[in-house]
Design a protein around this motif. Structure first.
Motif, PDB file in Angstrom:
ATOM      1  N   ARG A   1       0.867  -1.186   0.000  1.00 39.54           N
ATOM      2  CA  ARG A   1       0.000   0.000   0.000  1.00 39.54           C
ATOM      3  C   ARG A   1       0.901   1.232   0.000  1.00 39.54           C
ATOM      4  NH1 ARG A   1      -4.302   0.994   3.745  1.00 39.54           N
ATOM      5  NH2 ARG A   1      -2.629   1.214   5.282  1.00 39.54           N
ATOM      6  N   VAL A   2       0.704   2.124  -0.985  1.00 35.99           N
ATOM      7  CA  VAL A   2       1.646   3.217  -1.178  1.00 35.99           C
ATOM      8  C   VAL A   2       0.935   4.521  -1.546  1.00 35.99           C
ATOM      9  CG1 VAL A   2       3.555   1.720  -1.876  1.00 35.99           C
ATOM     10  CG2 VAL A   2       1.974   2.600  -3.615  1.00 35.99           C
ATOM     11  N   THR A   3       1.646   5.605  -1.266  1.00 35.29           N
ATOM     12  CA  THR A   3       1.352   6.899  -1.863  1.00 35.29           C
ATOM     13  C   THR A   3       2.565   7.271  -2.718  1.00 35.29           C
ATOM     14  OG1 THR A   3       2.231   7.976   0.099  1.00 35.29           O
ATOM     15  CG2 THR A   3      -0.158   7.712  -0.031  1.00 35.29           C
ATOM     16  N   ALA A   4       2.509   8.444  -3.352  1.00 33.43           N
ATOM     17  CA  ALA A   4       3.619   8.898  -4.189  1.00 33.43           C
ATOM     18  C   ALA A   4       3.902  10.366  -3.908  1.00 33.43           C
ATOM     19  CB  ALA A   4       3.284   8.711  -5.668  1.00 33.43           C
ATOM     20  N   THR A   5       5.161  10.743  -3.983  1.00 34.78           N
ATOM     21  CA  THR A   5       5.535  12.132  -3.747  1.00 34.78           C
ATOM     22  C   THR A   5       5.059  13.021  -4.887  1.00 34.78           C
ATOM     23  OG1 THR A   5       7.682  11.708  -4.778  1.00 34.78           O
ATOM     24  CG2 THR A   5       7.563  11.535  -2.381  1.00 34.78           C
ATOM     25  N   LEU A   6       4.774  14.278  -4.558  1.00 31.40           N
ATOM     26  CA  LEU A   6       4.334  15.236  -5.575  1.00 31.40           C
ATOM     27  C   LEU A   6       5.486  15.587  -6.510  1.00 31.40           C
ATOM     28  CD1 LEU A   6       2.054  18.284  -4.886  1.00 31.40           C
ATOM     29  CD2 LEU A   6       3.999  18.494  -6.414  1.00 31.40           C
TER      30      LEU A   6
ATOM     31  N   ALA B   1       9.893   7.262  -5.894  1.00 31.19           N
ATOM     32  CA  ALA B   1       8.865   8.231  -5.510  1.00 31.19           C
ATOM     33  C   ALA B   1       7.811   7.637  -4.578  1.00 31.19           C
ATOM     34  CB  ALA B   1       8.180   8.793  -6.751  1.00 31.19           C
ATOM     35  N   LEU B   2       7.902   6.359  -4.276  1.00 30.70           N
ATOM     36  CA  LEU B   2       6.890   5.704  -3.443  1.00 30.70           C
ATOM     37  C   LEU B   2       7.110   6.000  -1.965  1.00 30.70           C
ATOM     38  CD1 LEU B   2       6.818   2.169  -5.104  1.00 30.70           C
ATOM     39  CD2 LEU B   2       5.195   4.046  -5.465  1.00 30.70           C
ATOM     40  N   VAL B   3       6.020   6.079  -1.234  1.00 29.70           N
ATOM     41  CA  VAL B   3       6.053   6.238   0.221  1.00 29.70           C
ATOM     42  C   VAL B   3       5.034   5.263   0.804  1.00 29.70           C
ATOM     43  CG1 VAL B   3       5.671   7.808   2.158  1.00 29.70           C
ATOM     44  CG2 VAL B   3       6.708   8.669   0.052  1.00 29.70           C
ATOM     45  N   PRO B   4       5.443   4.374   1.715  1.00 22.39           N
ATOM     46  CA  PRO B   4       4.484   3.429   2.306  1.00 22.39           C
ATOM     47  C   PRO B   4       3.403   4.148   3.114  1.00 22.39           C
ATOM     48  CG  PRO B   4       6.760   2.750   2.726  1.00 22.39           C
ATOM     49  CD  PRO B   4       6.823   4.151   2.187  1.00 22.39           C
ATOM     50  N   ILE B   5       2.213   3.566   3.131  1.00 19.55           N
ATOM     51  CA  ILE B   5       1.093   4.123   3.881  1.00 19.55           C
ATOM     52  C   ILE B   5       1.163   3.645   5.334  1.00 19.55           C
ATOM     53  CG2 ILE B   5      -1.424   4.059   4.129  1.00 19.55           C
ATOM     54  CD1 ILE B   5      -1.620   3.773   1.101  1.00 19.55           C
ATOM     55  N   PRO B   6       1.019   4.546   6.312  1.00 21.87           N
ATOM     56  CA  PRO B   6       0.933   4.101   7.710  1.00 21.87           C
ATOM     57  C   PRO B   6      -0.167   3.052   7.871  1.00 21.87           C
ATOM     58  CG  PRO B   6       1.208   6.482   7.621  1.00 21.87           C
ATOM     59  CD  PRO B   6       1.006   6.024   6.200  1.00 21.87           C
ATOM     60  N   ASP B   7       0.118   2.022   8.660  1.00 21.20           N
ATOM     61  CA  ASP B   7      -0.770   0.863   8.739  1.00 21.20           C
ATOM     62  C   ASP B   7      -2.184   1.212   9.185  1.00 21.20           C
ATOM     63  OD1 ASP B   7       1.235  -0.838   7.911  1.00 21.20           O
ATOM     64  OD2 ASP B   7       1.828  -1.431   9.935  1.00 21.20           O
TER      65      ASP B   7
ATOM     66  N   TYR C   1      -7.029   3.935   2.584  1.00 20.89           N
ATOM     67  CA  TYR C   1      -6.586   4.539   1.331  1.00 20.89           C
ATOM     68  C   TYR C   1      -7.094   5.974   1.213  1.00 20.89           C
ATOM     69  CZ  TYR C   1      -4.881   0.087  -0.593  1.00 20.89           C
ATOM     70  OH  TYR C   1      -4.174  -1.064  -0.833  1.00 20.89           O
ATOM     71  N   GLU C   2      -8.335   6.206   1.641  1.00 24.12           N
ATOM     72  CA  GLU C   2      -8.902   7.557   1.562  1.00 24.12           C
ATOM     73  C   GLU C   2      -8.095   8.525   2.426  1.00 24.12           C
ATOM     74  OE1 GLU C   2     -11.914   4.667   0.310  1.00 24.12           O
ATOM     75  OE2 GLU C   2     -10.662   4.818   2.097  1.00 24.12           O
ATOM     76  N   GLU C   3      -7.729   8.097   3.620  1.00 21.73           N
ATOM     77  CA  GLU C   3      -6.943   8.967   4.502  1.00 21.73           C
ATOM     78  C   GLU C   3      -5.545   9.191   3.940  1.00 21.73           C
ATOM     79  OE1 GLU C   3      -8.886   7.893   8.861  1.00 21.73           O
ATOM     80  OE2 GLU C   3      -7.525   6.468   7.893  1.00 21.73           O
ATOM     81  N   ALA C   4      -4.926   8.135   3.446  1.00 26.93           N
ATOM     82  CA  ALA C   4      -3.563   8.253   2.914  1.00 26.93           C
ATOM     83  C   ALA C   4      -3.502   9.161   1.695  1.00 26.93           C
ATOM     84  CB  ALA C   4      -3.026   6.869   2.562  1.00 26.93           C
ATOM     85  N   ALA C   5      -4.576   9.205   0.918  1.00 31.11           N
ATOM     86  CA  ALA C   5      -4.590  10.035  -0.284  1.00 31.11           C
ATOM     87  C   ALA C   5      -4.507  11.522   0.030  1.00 31.11           C
ATOM     88  CB  ALA C   5      -5.851   9.746  -1.100  1.00 31.11           C
TER      89      ALA C   5
END
Length: 334
Positions: free
Chosen positions: A84-89, A124-130, A134-138
């Motif tokens: 589960r990941v986000t990405a840097t701007l 550019a990936l950043v792991p999502i805090p457990d 997904y909605e919060e991580a976005a």
């Protein structure tokens, strides 16, 4: 897969959804099934055509998103299918000060996250805090990282017992409020209505000021700080002449945005007399993103979400966000 596209300046009616072949990740890349994206003020600037950085024609918009890795290219070091990941701007900004080499940005000169599938470089990936959905991580890549940089990115940082002033109840201000309380600071928040003041108090604000009812709100800040002023200010309006009246001697003002094309000039004598540092903040690096996520995990913080829309309701989500009614982030779920 489906993606939204637009041209800078085309407005909400310029959003168009199109079908594409599923992309394939190359060496050092992953394919992310996007689960949620969130809107920030920069997205409205792209729509209006006044975003300060380049926007390519027919761009896939939105810098902020989260999702699950569903395929990987060769040569990856740590990324795995199912992460589960986000990405840097700013994909090229790994650490250190911002420079011209870091200007390529997601949802501007590069395609963004308003798509069902996105190819993203592993760097550019950043792991999502457990504990986050997904909605919060976005909601994290733009507003949250900006707020974290504003509070910690000058080398000194907000310290326990200091006073932070945040302006309004937009995404950056809400994250700054949450981070400041986690760091042990006192928070004063300006706002425009009693209802918003009540919500800000619920989120931890120690004092609120209705700037519509109190024209000289900097004087009230000084009254609330025994005449000293706020140690740090996160200025989201660009009205730096007002912030300089509210900041403590040798304080820090993080300028993270502006609300109009014009603002009163800054009197250099006032700036010099304040002894304050005024620092422009443009989101933050991947290293800052990772540090912020550690703090989010340690304090079990959760982003404030106002409303979630479906992917097919994207135009409605933009209109709702542009109305200014939201207190918290506006999210689109895929």
């Amino acid at each position: 897969m489906r993606s939204y596209h637009l041209d800078s300046g085309a407005g909400i009616d310029g959003l168009a959804i199109r079908w594409h072949d599923d992309p394939v990740p190359g060496p050092g890349q992953v394919l992310v099934a996007v689960r949620a994206v969130s809107l920030s003020y920069r997205e409205l600037m792209v729509l209006r055509g006044d975003y300060v950085l380049p926007v390519k024609p027919d761009v896939v918009p939105v810098s902020d998103g989260s999702g699950e890795i569903v395929a990987i290219g060769s040569g990856l070091r740590t990324a795995r299918v199912g992460d589960r990941v986000t990405a840097t701007l700013f994909p090229n900004w790994q650490d250190g000060p911002f420079g011209a080499q870091h200007l390529p940005q997601r949802g501007g000169s590069l395609d963004g996250m308003l798509t069902e599938l996105a190819v993203i470089d592993e760097d550019a990936l950043v792991p999502i805090p457990d504990h986050l959905s997904y909605e919060e991580a976005a909601t994290l890549p733009c507003a949250a990282v900006t707020a974290w940089n504003a509070l910690t990115g000058d080398g000194d940082g907000l310290r326990p017992g200091q006073t932070l002033l945040v302006q309004g109840s937009g995404g950056v201000s809400l994250f700054a409020l949450q981070f400041a309380k986690a760091l042990g600071a006192r928070v004063i928040a300006t706002t425009s209505s009693p209802a918003k003041a009540e919500r800000l108090a619920e989120l931890g604000a120690d004092a609120t000021i209705d700037y519509r009812a109190t024209a000289d709100w900097p004087a009230t800040v000084r009254e609330l700080t025994a005449g000293q002023g706020a140690d740090r200010i996160v200025d989201v309006t660009g009205l730096l002449d007002q912030s300089l009246k509210a900041v403590a001697i040798a304080g820090h003002i993080a300028c993270v945005g502006f609300v109009s094309d014009t603002a009163p000039p800054i009197d250099p004598r006032v700036l010099f007399a304040s002894g304050a540092t005024v620092r422009a903040v443009a989101v933050g690096s991947r290293a800052q993103f990772l540090a912020m996520n550690r703090a989010i995990e340690d304090h079990r913080l959760r982003p404030v979400i106002d409303r979630v829309f479906a992917f097919d309701e994207t135009s409605d989500a933009y209109r709702y966000y542009a109305s200014g009614k939201a207190l918290g982030k506006v999210v689109i779920r895929l």
